[in-house]
Design a protein around this motif. Structure first.
Motif, PDB file in Angstrom:
ATOM      1  N   GLY A   1       0.945  -1.166   0.024  1.00 47.40           N
ATOM      2  CA  GLY A   1       0.055  -0.040   0.629  1.00 47.40           C
ATOM      3  C   GLY A   1       0.460   1.420  -0.017  1.00 47.40           C
ATOM      4  N   LEU A   2       1.901   1.263  -0.702  1.00 48.50           N
ATOM      5  CA  LEU A   2       2.925   2.813  -0.752  1.00 48.50           C
ATOM      6  C   LEU A   2       3.065   3.507  -1.913  1.00 48.50           C
ATOM      7  CD1 LEU A   2       5.836   0.984   0.385  1.00 48.50           C
ATOM      8  CD2 LEU A   2       4.890   2.018   1.992  1.00 48.50           C
ATOM      9  N   LEU A   3       2.082   3.362  -2.754  1.00 47.61           N
ATOM     10  CA  LEU A   3       1.610   3.759  -3.652  1.00 47.61           C
ATOM     11  C   LEU A   3       0.292   4.856  -3.946  1.00 47.61           C
ATOM     12  CD1 LEU A   3       3.138   1.709  -6.562  1.00 47.61           C
ATOM     13  CD2 LEU A   3       4.114   4.510  -5.690  1.00 47.61           C
ATOM     14  N   ARG A   4       0.317   5.956  -3.546  1.00 49.37           N
ATOM     15  CA  ARG A   4      -1.107   7.126  -3.431  1.00 49.37           C
ATOM     16  C   ARG A   4      -0.869   7.457  -4.795  1.00 49.37           C
ATOM     17  NH1 ARG A   4      -0.515   9.442   1.365  1.00 49.37           N
ATOM     18  NH2 ARG A   4      -1.797   7.907   2.572  1.00 49.37           N
ATOM     19  N   ALA A   5      -2.132   7.873  -5.770  1.00 50.43           N
ATOM     20  CA  ALA A   5      -2.471   8.702  -6.683  1.00 50.43           C
ATOM     21  C   ALA A   5      -2.972  10.294  -6.283  1.00 50.43           C
ATOM     22  CB  ALA A   5      -4.082   8.465  -6.923  1.00 50.43           C
ATOM     23  N   THR A   6      -1.955  11.014  -6.550  1.00 49.23           N
ATOM     24  CA  THR A   6      -2.026  12.684  -6.755  1.00 49.23           C
ATOM     25  C   THR A   6      -2.206  12.911  -7.202  1.00 49.23           C
ATOM     26  OG1 THR A   6      -1.796  14.199  -4.681  1.00 49.23           O
ATOM     27  CG2 THR A   6       0.338  13.240  -5.759  1.00 49.23           C
ATOM     28  N   THR A   7      -2.036  14.666  -7.461  1.00 49.01           N
ATOM     29  CA  THR A   7      -1.884  16.068  -8.172  1.00 49.01           C
ATOM     30  C   THR A   7      -0.941  16.873  -7.486  1.00 49.01           C
ATOM     31  OG1 THR A   7      -3.863  15.197  -9.902  1.00 49.01           O
ATOM     32  CG2 THR A   7      -2.660  17.543  -9.645  1.00 49.01           C
ATOM     33  N   ILE A   8       0.850  16.972  -7.891  1.00 49.27           N
ATOM     34  CA  ILE A   8       0.873  18.379  -7.395  1.00 49.27           C
ATOM     35  C   ILE A   8       0.068  19.564  -8.096  1.00 49.27           C
ATOM     36  CG2 ILE A   8       2.864  18.083  -6.840  1.00 49.27           C
ATOM     37  CD1 ILE A   8       3.616  16.024  -7.002  1.00 49.27           C
ATOM     38  N   GLU A   9       0.071  20.344  -7.341  1.00 42.73           N
ATOM     39  CA  GLU A   9       0.015  22.158  -7.627  1.00 42.73           C
ATOM     40  C   GLU A   9       1.296  22.447  -7.159  1.00 42.73           C
ATOM     41  OE1 GLU A   9      -2.293  23.079  -9.139  1.00 42.73           O
ATOM     42  OE2 GLU A   9      -3.844  20.798  -8.546  1.00 42.73           O
ATOM     43  N   VAL A  10       1.938  23.252  -8.064  1.00 45.02           N
ATOM     44  CA  VAL A  10       3.436  23.816  -7.787  1.00 45.02           C
ATOM     45  C   VAL A  10       3.293  24.770  -8.191  1.00 45.02           C
ATOM     46  CG1 VAL A  10       5.451  23.842  -8.582  1.00 45.02           C
ATOM     47  CG2 VAL A  10       4.387  21.627  -8.418  1.00 45.02           C
ATOM     48  N   ASP A  11       3.335  25.836  -7.240  1.00 43.01           N
ATOM     49  CA  ASP A  11       3.551  27.547  -7.279  1.00 43.01           C
ATOM     50  C   ASP A  11       4.861  27.739  -8.284  1.00 43.01           C
ATOM     51  OD1 ASP A  11       3.086  29.770  -6.874  1.00 43.01           O
ATOM     52  OD2 ASP A  11       2.878  30.148  -4.850  1.00 43.01           O
ATOM     53  N   LEU A  12       4.918  28.182  -9.632  1.00 41.46           N
ATOM     54  CA  LEU A  12       6.125  29.026 -10.088  1.00 41.46           C
ATOM     55  C   LEU A  12       6.810  30.210 -10.130  1.00 41.46           C
ATOM     56  CD1 LEU A  12       4.241  27.799 -13.556  1.00 41.46           C
ATOM     57  CD2 LEU A  12       6.587  26.637 -11.753  1.00 41.46           C
ATOM     58  N   GLY A  13       5.769  30.751  -9.141  1.00 39.68           N
ATOM     59  CA  GLY A  13       5.944  32.235  -8.614  1.00 39.68           C
ATOM     60  C   GLY A  13       4.902  32.878 -10.133  1.00 39.68           C
ATOM     61  N   ASP A  14       5.013  34.333  -9.460  1.00 34.15           N
ATOM     62  CA  ASP A  14       4.320  35.642 -10.813  1.00 34.15           C
ATOM     63  C   ASP A  14       3.174  34.976 -11.055  1.00 34.15           C
ATOM     64  OD1 ASP A  14       6.711  36.981 -10.602  1.00 34.15           O
ATOM     65  OD2 ASP A  14       7.712  35.866 -12.226  1.00 34.15           O
TER      66      ASP A  14
ATOM     67  N   LEU B   1       1.772   8.876  -9.119  1.00 31.32           N
ATOM     68  CA  LEU B   1       1.272   8.827  -7.863  1.00 31.32           C
ATOM     69  C   LEU B   1       2.791   8.934  -7.182  1.00 31.32           C
ATOM     70  CD1 LEU B   1       0.618   4.484  -9.022  1.00 31.32           C
ATOM     71  CD2 LEU B   1      -0.651   5.955  -8.122  1.00 31.32           C
ATOM     72  N   VAL B   2       2.826   8.852  -5.816  1.00 27.91           N
ATOM     73  CA  VAL B   2       3.684   9.370  -5.213  1.00 27.91           C
ATOM     74  C   VAL B   2       3.502   8.055  -4.029  1.00 27.91           C
ATOM     75  CG1 VAL B   2       4.236  11.364  -5.306  1.00 27.91           C
ATOM     76  CG2 VAL B   2       2.902  10.329  -3.759  1.00 27.91           C
ATOM     77  N   ILE B   3       5.202   8.290  -3.007  1.00 25.59           N
ATOM     78  CA  ILE B   3       4.930   7.286  -2.193  1.00 25.59           C
ATOM     79  C   ILE B   3       4.418   7.912  -1.024  1.00 25.59           C
ATOM     80  CG2 ILE B   3       6.949   6.475  -0.033  1.00 25.59           C
ATOM     81  CD1 ILE B   3       7.211   4.576  -2.541  1.00 25.59           C
ATOM     82  N   ALA B   4       3.358   6.778  -0.306  1.00 21.49           N
ATOM     83  CA  ALA B   4       2.543   7.731   0.373  1.00 21.49           C
ATOM     84  C   ALA B   4       3.333   7.782   2.377  1.00 21.49           C
ATOM     85  CB  ALA B   4       0.708   6.661   0.769  1.00 21.49           C
ATOM     86  N   ASP B   5       4.165   8.475   2.041  1.00 17.66           N
ATOM     87  CA  ASP B   5       4.758   8.210   3.568  1.00 17.66           C
ATOM     88  C   ASP B   5       4.312   7.721   4.437  1.00 17.66           C
ATOM     89  OD1 ASP B   5       6.957   9.199   2.441  1.00 17.66           O
ATOM     90  OD2 ASP B   5       6.332  11.305   2.081  1.00 17.66           O
ATOM     91  N   ASP B   6       3.287   8.262   4.944  1.00 17.64           N
ATOM     92  CA  ASP B   6       2.364   8.034   6.135  1.00 17.64           C
ATOM     93  C   ASP B   6       2.440   6.048   6.155  1.00 17.64           C
ATOM     94  OD1 ASP B   6       0.543   8.150   4.348  1.00 17.64           O
ATOM     95  OD2 ASP B   6      -1.678   8.201   5.154  1.00 17.64           O
ATOM     96  N   ARG B   7       1.585   5.468   5.463  1.00 16.59           N
ATOM     97  CA  ARG B   7       2.020   4.190   5.008  1.00 16.59           C
ATOM     98  C   ARG B   7       3.396   3.826   4.994  1.00 16.59           C
ATOM     99  NH1 ARG B   7      -2.084   4.134  -0.168  1.00 16.59           N
ATOM    100  NH2 ARG B   7      -3.999   4.762   0.870  1.00 16.59           N
TER     101      ARG B   7
END
Length: 233
Positions: A160-173, A183-189
């Motif tokens: 259960g180490l993979l979690r589907a997600t969307t990463i929102e990135v603030d590029l500035g301006d 997918l990213v590693i689910a750190d809590d799991r």
């Protein structure tokens, strides 16, 4: 059209290869395939993300940029400014032979020459030149990575180490971008793994790979800084 042929020191004794990167060689991409045996080297420079293929399988990518077709590590002079270049981009005009033995070279690749420019593949009096030895090592990384890919990701999924997600990135301006369908590693799991699962993942090397992939996300702010420097923000 590509023209891959088995490489040998008789027909190709005089071949040389220009060691360079660029859009013409397929390097102008914002993501590149990565194998688990590359995570240790890659996590120093790139965020490591995961995606699913059409069959539901998992594969890893190194994030190279925050805009389509924008590789923030690619220089106009043909250089790649990182401590590690992913193997599929290091290999140049070479590929593993489908037989599992030997090397294929694309004779129609513009980096391949017979005029002496670039790095020789063979020594003048026989034997493998250092550049070809390096290529063979890179192709070995790809072969090993292909072999361990599915078992490692299956172990992560079972835990259960993979979690589907969307990463929102603030590029500035006032600009933002969304890195979706990942997918990213689910750190809590990862932190909550039971002892038996922890031991199993550790023995296979999957645990170490998970920690490296998780830590690699700290490179996202560095990517933003690269983008701001390139675009003069």
């Amino acid at each position: 059209m590509p023209n891959p042929v088995p490489l040998n020191n008789v027909d190709h004794h005089d071949l040389t290869v220009a060691v360079e990167h660029g859009a013409a060689h397929g390097d102008a991409v914002n993501q590149v395939l990565l194998f688990p045996n590359e995570f240790e080297a890659a996590q120093r420079d790139y965020p490591i993300l995961f995606r699913r293929d059409d069959r539901g399988g998992v594969y890893a990518v190194a994030l190279l940029g925050l805009d389509p077709d924008d590789n923030l590590f690619l220089g106009a002079d043909g250089t790649w400014s990182a401590s590690y270049v992913p193997a599929v981009r290091q290999r140049g005009p070479f590929a593993p032979d489908p037989s599992g033995q030997g090397v294929r070279i694309d004779l129609d690749d513009p980096r391949v020459h017979r005029d002496g420019s670039g790095e020789p593949l063979y020594l003048r009096h026989g034997g493998t030149a250092p550049y070809l030895a390096h290529v063979e090592a890179v192709l070995a990384v790809i072969r090993e990575g292909q072999a361990i890919n599915a078992p490692l990701f299956a172990a992560w999924e079972a835990a259960g180490l993979l979690r589907a997600t969307t990463i929102e990135v603030d590029l500035g301006d006032g600009q933002t971008c969304a890195i979706a369908d990942i997918l990213v590693i689910a750190d809590d799991r990862l932190d909550a793994l039971e002892a038996e699962t922890l031991a199993t993942l550790h023995r296979s090397g999957a645990l170490r790979a998970a920690f490296m992939a998780s830590a690699s996300l700290d490179n996202i702010p560095r990517l933003i800084e690269r983008r701001q420097r390139r675009h003069g923000a």
